[in-house]
Scaffold this motif. Structure first.
Motif: not given
Length: 306
Positions: A143, A146-148
């Protein structure tokens, strides 16, 4: 004949009852009161709610692959791609992780802290001492990446069960972080349980463990034999800093020494002089910070070539 059969039945019933109690202790280990953890960390000066709450942060709900929600807090005071994930020990919550998060926030990292399954605000019915928790950790890593984005520079810090979870994640699933800090992990769950059975129950573990393991496989669908960081430590190629208190009598420091010896490639070892289990930072804060700095400077914050 009837007496012998009755005696055998009583003996079998005794061991089954003991194994049921044993697996209950594993699956539903009594957690610390959350208000107690909060007060303990505040009174010790390791958690200042006003200071922590003033930092740029957001609460995050991350779906576990097992159907519950993992509750996390992403703290981002820095414009950076450097992040640290903190994994707490059994019976604790993410409040206990704040002291470690602060250590890395001071060193220019952003931090993600979260509650393990069946702890704090996260869902989940049982504790598995790293077996299911390692999949949750992978979900959190995925997660965050994917976010950063792909240029994320990531470290993971784990304490006790959190450290074992981290090593199982890195050794079994993917070596997905750039560095790891393993604070007082057990090297092998079966060996750890055998030690505690002898220490706390004064029983022969060779009799209880096989029955308990069979019940655990029936009740929670995994074997204690599969929760063994020492069996997968050679798969971890990225740097690991191993930490343990010399006076720890719950998880013996010899376990960390064995992990350190088996780890190939970049590694460091710090044995804290003071404190018992999971107290290396609390009782040796200056030395702890110094060793973390040495580790980061040696393996993470290397100077750019001319």
């Amino acid at each position: 004949m009837k007496k012998a059969f009755r005696a055998l039945f009583i003996l079998l019933f005794f061991w089954l009852s003991l194994a049921l109690y044993f697996t209950n202790r594993i699956m539903y280990m009594k957690k610390k009161d959350e208000n107690f953890i909060l007060k303990r960390e505040k009174d010790a000066g390791r958690y200042n709610p006003d200071e922590f709450d003033s930092l740029p942060q957001r609460e995050v709900d991350i779906p576990s692959p097992f159907g519950y929600t993992i509750k996390a807090v992403l703290v981002e005071p820095h414009e950076t791609s450097r992040y640290i994930i903190i994994t707490h020990g059994v019976t604790e919550t993410k409040i206990n992780s704040i002291k470690y998060a602060n250590l890395f926030l001071e060193r220019g990292f952003n931090a993600l802290i979260y509650d393990h399954r069946r702890h704090g605000e996260s869902g989940g019915k049982t504790t598995s001492f790293g077996h299911y928790e390692k999949f949750d950790l992978k979900t959190i890593v995925d997660w965050l990446k994917k976010e950063k984005g792909p240029n994320l520079e990531l470290g993971i810090h784990g304490e006790s069960m959190g450290a074992a979870t981290m090593l199982l994640y890195a050794g079994l699933l993917e070596d997905g972080a750039d560095f790891y800090i393993a604070d007082c992990p057990f090297s092998d769950f079966k060996e750890q349980l055998a030690y505690l059975i002898k220490k706390d129950f004064k029983l022969i573990p060779g009799l209880l463990l096989p029955i308990g393991d069979t019940l655990l496989r029936l009740r929670d669908k995994y074997s204690i034999r599969n929760v063994s960081p020492i069996s997968v430590i050679e798969n971890i190629k990225h740097p690991v800093l191993f930490i343990h208190s010399q006076k720890d009598d719950f998880i013996l420091p010899t376990m960390t020494k064995e992990l350190f010896e088996q780890k190939k490639g970049p590694k460091m070892l710090y044995l804290a002089a003071n404190g018992r289990h999971a107290q290396s930072f609390n009782e040796n804060p200056a030395d702890y910070a110094r060793v973390v700095d040495e580790f980061l400077q040696k393996y993470v914050q290397q100077p750019m070539p001319n």
